[in-house]
Design an enzyme around this catalytic site. Structure first.
Site, mmCIF file in Angstrom:
data_model
loop_
_atom_site.group_PDB
_atom_site.id
_atom_site.type_symbol
_atom_site.label_atom_id
_atom_site.label_comp_id
_atom_site.label_asym_id
_atom_site.label_seq_id
_atom_site.Cartn_x
_atom_site.Cartn_y
_atom_site.Cartn_z
ATOM 1 N N GLU A 88 -3.845 -13.834 -9.446
ATOM 2 C CA GLU A 88 -2.851 -12.508 -9.280
ATOM 3 C C GLU A 88 -1.463 -13.029 -8.452
ATOM 4 O O GLU A 88 -1.569 -13.870 -7.646
ATOM 5 C CB GLU A 88 -3.354 -11.436 -8.681
ATOM 6 N N GLU B 210 -10.269 -9.266 0.693
ATOM 7 C CA GLU B 210 -10.467 -10.671 0.784
ATOM 8 C C GLU B 210 -11.669 -11.000 1.986
ATOM 9 O O GLU B 210 -11.770 -10.354 2.755
ATOM 10 C CB GLU B 210 -9.023 -11.096 1.634
ATOM 11 N N ASP C 157 0.771 -1.225 0.081
ATOM 12 C CA ASP C 157 -0.074 0.107 0.117
ATOM 13 C C ASP C 157 0.766 1.207 0.037
ATOM 14 O O ASP C 157 1.722 1.412 0.939
ATOM 15 C CB ASP C 157 -1.059 -0.216 1.255
ATOM 16 N N LEU D 46 3.409 -10.832 -4.745
ATOM 17 C CA LEU D 46 4.350 -9.857 -4.767
ATOM 18 C C LEU D 46 4.849 -9.299 -5.890
ATOM 19 O O LEU D 46 4.546 -9.896 -7.029
ATOM 20 C CB LEU D 46 5.383 -10.477 -3.954
ATOM 21 N N THR E 187 -4.316 -15.930 -4.880
ATOM 22 C CA THR E 187 -2.848 -15.475 -5.249
ATOM 23 C C THR E 187 -2.040 -16.764 -5.518
ATOM 24 O O THR E 187 -1.887 -17.702 -4.778
ATOM 25 C CB THR E 187 -2.337 -14.663 -4.244
#
Length: 661
Positions: A594, A412, A339, A597, A553
């Protein structure tokens, strides 16, 4: 003969004394046989290369062994013949068991062990396959270069005592290491990881003379093994790749920066963004993903929506003929990994609802009219309905291909059990979150530790702890069901608001402490998934009910470096991914993904590809789409972007010219 026997048979310290007596007697009988073989002037190394040696040196070495044995035998006690026979029988029995183990490993496990390998070789091979380094003296420690073994043979180099140059040979690996032949599919690989088994790629250097030469050689790193008078040294593995030409087409999207829209709902740097999107379009990226923030659009007053910045952004995307995936983000941005901006919840919500955790609303007010006469679920639905009306033409034209609905912190489906703002640090287990509407059971157990506790430090999560008791089973079942019910309520309204458009929900990958029995971090996050229970089946059934896709992920290799810094975390991201993906595919839920990292290297891209397109999957299962996280100046650097373009081609099933087979 004593040296040969010690290589052939792994003896314990308790039996070394008995074995030395037997070996000494056998040496007396074999002296003549040794002398007959003095003219032999060469030997073959384990890797099949001929290594020169001196017969005279061999004879002198044998004489030294005899002299040492003769000097020591004078003080030995004489043992009865029966005791010697019992010792020989025990050794024959042990050798027979070892032979059966080796035969089974060679036949069924594809272990390349030498014919006369002993039990020490077997243990070393298994340890190396599990990702450990085993030195010639038996010293064992974790390796920091755990890499799956690619297909094909490995490159070996042999250095003799009379030559210092490297001779490259393409030969199948025949060192003492236990390695499996052929490249595993991601399905097989992940399954083996769940059992604690790793495959590794090996290149070896055989050193002629023991000593400092191996330690000082600039090309040598990793572990070493001893083979007769040689040292076999691991060299860095060569990256080998699978050919994805002709595989299914998987659309690739790129996540836009978090700050692409500012707090006034204005598009930041539209000219620069347009230039970057044109570059993405030039390499056939299918579209982009963008967050629509509740804290921006409905920031100042209830049901006053400002979509201006998103309208301009969506128009640019349409002009470039790209697709859109939209995330309706009902959570706070800021304070988590990655973020770089701060976007709080709407101001009017903060004034009304006093919350212990500001990341998102509590599930306890889903059905309570605390928000200016509306429930939390009604607030979400009004926001979704406004978006659907405002961008109706983008839905009708098919520009918007998917809506991902935020269901908790970071978007999430999970409890905010490990907030960085409250002092949580990886790999802490987190804390249970209080919820309204269940006065007694909402209290939770009192021996669960705090945010940064570890399972063994608590009475609840330690092995044999209270987590499997009657009270705990009741509480954990209720706690996880509250989470599933929250997702069920929100997705039922999303399905109504976006009828005819694909919807998705993002699932958290809580992979630390996955290898423990309690799975403490998952329990805290709302997934009742200890070692004796499947905690994701209920989630998948809920997604299936609403026809929603799962966004999960990837466990790309970048994450492994982080785990090696915290070996005590007992993390297993690939094991978790294997469980979650199969739970989704078993009920025919589409899976999108996705990267967790930032990813710019080829090795991580290859790992994503393996997860996206499992090799030899009997049902032909693969990801429905993939979103790259995220658009940035670093991605646009020449080298990084060339790697990304290559990755996009392979995701699309196209051939690439520089494939390393």
């Amino acid at each position: 003969m004593a040296t040969d026997m010690q290589k052939l048979i792994g003896t314990s310290e308790d039996e070394e004394e008995e074995m030395e007596m037997d070996v000494k007697e056998e040496d007396d009988d074999d002296d003549e046989d040794e002398e007959k073989h003095i003219p032999v002037t060469g030997m073959v190394s384990v890797d099949g290369a001929f290594v020169s040696s001196s017969g005279n040196n061999r004879f002198q070495h044998h004489q030294q062994i005899q002299e040492q044995g003769g000097n020591q035998s004078g003080g030995r006690r004489c043992r009865p013949v029966e005791e010697k026979e019992r010792t020989k029988l025990r050794e024959r029995h042990r050798r027979a068991i070892t032979a059966r183990i080796l035969a089974g490993l060679r036949r069924h496990g594809n272990y390349n062990l030498r014919v006369r390998a002993d039990i020490n070789d077997v243990i070393s091979a298994l340890a190396r396959e599990a990702g450990w380094v085993v030195l010639p003296d038996g010293t064992t420690f974790p390796s920091r270069t755990q890499v799956p073994r690619p297909a094909g043979g490995t490159s070996t180099a042999v250095v003799t005592s009379s030559s210092s140059h490297l001779v490259q040979q393409q030969t199948p690996p025949t060192s003492l290491r236990g390695v499996s032949s052929g490249y595993r599919s991601s399905v097989e690989y992940n399954a083996s990881r769940m059992k604690g088994v790793f495959s590794r790629s090996h290149s070896a250097v055989v050193m002629g003379d023991r000593g400092g030469q191996a330690e000082n050689h600039p090309l040598i790193g990793g572990s070493m093994d001893a083979v007769d008078d040689k040292q076999v040294v691991d060299m860095p593995p060569k990256l080998q790749e699978r050919d994805f030409a002709g595989t299914p087409y998987i659309p690739v999207y790129v996540m836009l920066p978090l700050g692409v829209i500012n707090m006034k709902c204005e598009l930041v740097d539209p000219d620069g963004l347009l230039k970057q999107l044109r570059i993405l379009k030039s390499v056939n990226v299918d579209g982009v993903m963008v967050d629509c923030w509740w804290g921006i659009v409905e920031a100042h007053a209830p049901q006053e929506y400002n979509w201006n910045g998103y309208k301009r952004l969506f128009q640019i995307v349409r002009e470039l003929k790209l697709k859109l995936q939209v995330v309706l983000s009902f959570h706070e941005c800021g304070g988590n990994v990655g973020d770089d901006v701060c976007i709080p919840l709407p101001h009017w919500v903060a004034e009304i609802e006093g919350r212990r955790n500001p990341e998102c609303l509590s599930w306890g007010i889903d059905k309570e009219r605390n928000l200016r006469g509306r429930t939390a679920v009604e607030v979400y639905f009004d926001f979704m309905r406004s978006f659907r009306v405002e961008f109706d033409d983008f839905f009708e034209d098919g520009i918007i291909s998917m809506i991902e609905v935020g269901l908790g912190p970071c978007g999430e489906l999970r409890y905010p059990s490990y907030p960085v703002k409250h002092g949580w640090r990886y790999p802490g287990i987190g804390e249970f979150q209080r919820s309204k509407g269940h006065a007694f059971w909402a209290r939770g157990p009192d021996n669960v530790g705090s945010y940064n506790s570890q399972p063994h430090e608590t009475g609840f999560f330690c092995d044999g702890g209270d987590y499997d008791g009657y009270y705990a089973r009741f509480f954990l079942n209720w706690y996880s069901q509250v989470l599933v019910d929250h997702g069920d309520r929100v997705l039922s309204l999303a399905k109504l608001a976006f009828e005819g458009t694909s919807i998705a929900a993002k699932l958290a990958g809580v992979h630390w402490w996955y290898k423990t029995t309690s799975h403490a971090a998952e329990l805290m996050a709302g997934f009742y998934n200890p070692c004796n229970r499947d905690g994701y089946a209920a989630v998948m059934a809920m997604l299936k009910k609403h026809g929603a896709a799962l966004n999960f992920t990837c466990a790309e290799l970048h994450m492994l470096n982080r785990h090696e810094d915290f070996p005590e975390a007992m993390a297993d991201p690939e094991g978790l991914a294997w469980q979650v993906l199969n739970a989704a595919w078993d009920v025919c839920i589409p899976v999108v993904s996705e990267n967790a990292l930032l990813t710019h290297d080829r090795e991580s891209y290859n790992k994503i590809l393996e997860n996206a397109k499992p090799l030899n999957d009997p049902d032909g299962r693969h990801f429905s789409s993939f979103t790259y996280l995220r658009l940035s100046p670093l991605l646009m650097e020449r080298h990084n972007f060339l790697e990304f373009e290559r990755f996009v081609k392979r995701m699309h099933g196209e051939a690439v010219l520089d494939l390393q087979l």
